[in-house]
Motif scaffolding. Structure first.
Motif, PDB file in Angstrom:
ATOM      1  N   LEU A 140     -32.213  59.289  55.646  1.00 40.53           N
ATOM      2  CA  LEU A 140     -32.449  57.891  56.020  1.00 40.53           C
ATOM      3  C   LEU A 140     -31.125  57.172  56.232  1.00 40.53           C
ATOM      4  N   ALA A 141     -30.995  56.526  57.378  1.00 42.70           N
ATOM      5  CA  ALA A 141     -29.790  55.766  57.698  1.00 42.70           C
ATOM      6  C   ALA A 141     -29.766  54.456  56.915  1.00 42.70           C
ATOM      7  N   ASN A 142     -28.572  53.892  56.775  1.00 48.49           N
ATOM      8  CA  ASN A 142     -28.421  52.603  56.102  1.00 48.49           C
ATOM      9  C   ASN A 142     -29.243  51.518  56.797  1.00 48.49           C
ATOM     10  N   SER A 143     -29.207  51.509  58.154  1.00 47.12           N
ATOM     11  CA  SER A 143     -29.939  50.496  58.917  1.00 47.12           C
ATOM     12  C   SER A 143     -30.210  51.044  60.319  1.00 47.12           C
ATOM     13  N   ASP A 144     -30.824  50.227  61.151  1.00 51.04           N
ATOM     14  CA  ASP A 144     -31.069  50.615  62.541  1.00 51.04           C
ATOM     15  C   ASP A 144     -29.901  50.243  63.459  1.00 51.04           C
ATOM     16  N   ASN A 145     -28.853  49.697  62.871  1.00 53.06           N
ATOM     17  CA  ASN A 145     -27.626  49.417  63.633  1.00 53.06           C
ATOM     18  C   ASN A 145     -27.157  50.691  64.328  1.00 53.06           C
ATOM     19  N   ALA A 198     -22.297  64.556  52.057  1.00 52.22           N
ATOM     20  CA  ALA A 198     -22.680  63.319  52.759  1.00 52.22           C
ATOM     21  C   ALA A 198     -21.664  62.215  52.495  1.00 52.22           C
ATOM     22  N   GLU A 199     -21.231  62.071  51.244  1.00 47.46           N
ATOM     23  CA  GLU A 199     -20.253  61.033  50.905  1.00 47.46           C
ATOM     24  C   GLU A 199     -18.930  61.264  51.620  1.00 47.46           C
ATOM     25  N   ALA A 200     -18.466  62.519  51.657  1.00 43.44           N
ATOM     26  CA  ALA A 200     -17.192  62.834  52.326  1.00 43.44           C
ATOM     27  C   ALA A 200     -17.281  62.507  53.811  1.00 43.44           C
ATOM     28  N   SER A 260     -22.995  54.137  49.645  1.00 46.94           N
ATOM     29  CA  SER A 260     -23.379  55.064  48.574  1.00 46.94           C
ATOM     30  C   SER A 260     -24.362  56.095  49.144  1.00 46.94           C
ATOM     31  N   VAL A 261     -24.550  57.185  48.404  1.00 40.49           N
ATOM     32  CA  VAL A 261     -25.487  58.230  48.818  1.00 40.49           C
ATOM     33  C   VAL A 261     -26.372  58.595  47.640  1.00 40.49           C
ATOM     34  N   ASN A 262     -27.658  58.696  47.913  1.00 41.34           N
ATOM     35  CA  ASN A 262     -28.608  59.177  46.912  1.00 41.34           C
ATOM     36  C   ASN A 262     -29.230  60.455  47.468  1.00 41.34           C
ATOM     37  N   ALA A 263     -29.167  61.549  46.723  1.00 42.76           N
ATOM     38  CA  ALA A 263     -29.723  62.824  47.176  1.00 42.76           C
ATOM     39  C   ALA A 263     -30.601  63.411  46.084  1.00 42.76           C
ATOM     40  N   TYR A 264     -31.805  63.834  46.462  1.00 43.90           N
ATOM     41  CA  TYR A 264     -32.720  64.412  45.468  1.00 43.90           C
ATOM     42  C   TYR A 264     -33.824  65.198  46.182  1.00 43.90           C
ATOM     43  N   VAL A 265     -34.471  66.073  45.425  1.00 43.11           N
ATOM     44  CA  VAL A 265     -35.616  66.829  45.936  1.00 43.11           C
ATOM     45  C   VAL A 265     -36.880  66.090  45.518  1.00 43.11           C
ATOM     46  N   ASP A 266     -37.788  65.894  46.467  1.00 40.95           N
ATOM     47  CA  ASP A 266     -38.956  65.062  46.211  1.00 40.95           C
ATOM     48  C   ASP A 266     -40.163  65.616  46.965  1.00 40.95           C
ATOM     49  N   LYS A 267     -41.342  65.151  46.575  1.00 38.21           N
ATOM     50  CA  LYS A 267     -42.550  65.391  47.367  1.00 38.21           C
ATOM     51  C   LYS A 267     -42.930  64.056  47.964  1.00 38.21           C
ATOM     52  N   GLU A 268     -43.060  63.996  49.294  1.00 32.30           N
ATOM     53  CA  GLU A 268     -43.382  62.723  49.923  1.00 32.30           C
ATOM     54  C   GLU A 268     -44.297  62.913  51.116  1.00 32.30           C
ATOM     55  N   TYR A 269     -44.979  61.826  51.469  1.00 34.75           N
ATOM     56  CA  TYR A 269     -45.916  61.858  52.588  1.00 34.75           C
ATOM     57  C   TYR A 269     -45.161  61.706  53.908  1.00 34.75           C
ATOM     58  N   LEU A 271     -45.827  69.247  63.391  1.00 34.03           N
ATOM     59  CA  LEU A 271     -46.181  69.399  61.978  1.00 34.03           C
ATOM     60  C   LEU A 271     -47.228  68.358  61.613  1.00 34.03           C
ATOM     61  N   PRO A 272     -48.334  68.807  61.022  1.00 38.48           N
ATOM     62  CA  PRO A 272     -49.385  67.852  60.653  1.00 38.48           C
ATOM     63  C   PRO A 272     -48.934  66.945  59.527  1.00 38.48           C
ATOM     64  N   SER A 273     -49.575  65.795  59.427  1.00 39.28           N
ATOM     65  CA  SER A 273     -49.263  64.880  58.329  1.00 39.28           C
ATOM     66  C   SER A 273     -49.632  65.545  57.009  1.00 39.28           C
ATOM     67  N   GLY A 274     -48.988  65.104  55.950  1.00 37.99           N
ATOM     68  CA  GLY A 274     -49.283  65.660  54.643  1.00 37.99           C
ATOM     69  C   GLY A 274     -48.173  65.360  53.660  1.00 37.99           C
ATOM     70  N   ILE A 275     -48.328  65.861  52.459  1.00 37.79           N
ATOM     71  CA  ILE A 275     -47.332  65.674  51.404  1.00 37.79           C
ATOM     72  C   ILE A 275     -46.487  66.941  51.342  1.00 37.79           C
ATOM     73  N   TYR A 276     -45.195  66.792  51.643  1.00 35.03           N
ATOM     74  CA  TYR A 276     -44.271  67.911  51.756  1.00 35.03           C
ATOM     75  C   TYR A 276     -43.175  67.822  50.704  1.00 35.03           C
ATOM     76  N   ASN A 277     -42.687  68.986  50.268  1.00 36.85           N
ATOM     77  CA  ASN A 277     -41.452  69.031  49.501  1.00 36.85           C
ATOM     78  C   ASN A 277     -40.287  68.783  50.450  1.00 36.85           C
ATOM     79  N   ALA A 278     -39.290  68.034  49.996  1.00 33.12           N
ATOM     80  CA  ALA A 278     -38.175  67.698  50.886  1.00 33.12           C
ATOM     81  C   ALA A 278     -36.900  67.430  50.095  1.00 33.12           C
ATOM     82  N   LEU A 279     -35.777  67.756  50.730  1.00 29.62           N
ATOM     83  CA  LEU A 279     -34.477  67.291  50.260  1.00 29.62           C
ATOM     84  C   LEU A 279     -34.251  65.949  50.943  1.00 29.62           C
ATOM     85  N   LYS A 280     -34.158  64.900  50.159  1.00 29.77           N
ATOM     86  CA  LYS A 280     -34.051  63.550  50.709  1.00 29.77           C
ATOM     87  C   LYS A 280     -32.646  63.016  50.478  1.00 29.77           C
ATOM     88  N   ILE A 281     -32.028  62.534  51.559  1.00 28.51           N
ATOM     89  CA  ILE A 281     -30.686  61.947  51.466  1.00 28.51           C
ATOM     90  C   ILE A 281     -30.762  60.521  51.992  1.00 28.51           C
TER      91      ILE A 281
END
Length: 199
Positions: free
Chosen positions: A42-47, A93-95, A105-114, A125-135
């Protein structure tokens, strides 16, 4: 009474037909979401500058993490590997951000998300709840970028045979279906969106 039955029977039959039509598709879609691991940035903004930075972070993370992603042969392995290399992804990502003159700042974690139904090149890819590395970069309020890291669809070295080691024949047919199942994808999206509220 007879009038009620005459109204109820066609509705009941219609629901049975719809269920028979969509249930197997939902089941296949959910197997895909259970088999696949995604990268979500996810980007900081749509800028415009923030969006360009997001893509640079993507490239740096993919390059740095290629060994992590390609050495895994199961979903459990890639989840474990990503969790154990979370500092690598965060620091990469920070470097990249610092090298480009930003101090987000950067937040990185493994999550399950829709995720909604998404297309990546020739794959849907169909919609659903997926495991993901989120940054998440900075405020993480901008448009996102995502891809599939297991099987490693967005890495150039991946082959069709590697994908079929993870996805079965029905799943492969579904992700390569394009607009063929557009209505069913939409029904699954509505179903999964409702379901995600209760997970």
């Amino acid at each position: 009474m007879n009038k009620t039955i005459k109204v109820f029977v066609p509705i009941f039959l219609l629901l049975l037909i719809i269920s028979a039509y969509i249930t197997p598709f939902i089941e296949t879609s959910e197997r895909i979401s259970d088999d696949v691991f995604r990268l979500h940035i996810l980007a900081n903004s749509d800028n415009e500058n923030d969006q360009a930075l997001k893509l640079k972070v993507r490239d740096a993370v993919l390059e740095q993490g290629q060994n992590v992603f390609t050495q895994c042969s199961s979903l459990d392995e890639i989840i474990y590997s990503c969790e154990n290399n979370i500092d690598l992804f965060k620091n990469t990502a920070e470097a990249c951000i610092r090298q480009n003159g930003y101090d987000y700042s950067v937040n990185a974690y493994v999550d399950k998300e829709y995720f909604n139904t998404r297309e990546y090149e020739e794959i849907t890819l169909p919609s659903g709840i997926y495991n993901a590395l989120k940054i998440e970069i900075g405020e993480a309020k901008g448009r996102n970028w995502w891809c599939v890291m297991f099987p490693a669809i967005c890495l150039p070295a991946v082959s069709e045979s590697e994908m079929t080691e993870v996805l079965d024949e029905e799943e492969m047919e579904l992700i390569h279906s394009g607009s063929k199942f557009e209505v069913r994808f939409k029904i699954v999206e509505i179903y999964e969106k409702i379901k995600s509220k209760f997970v």
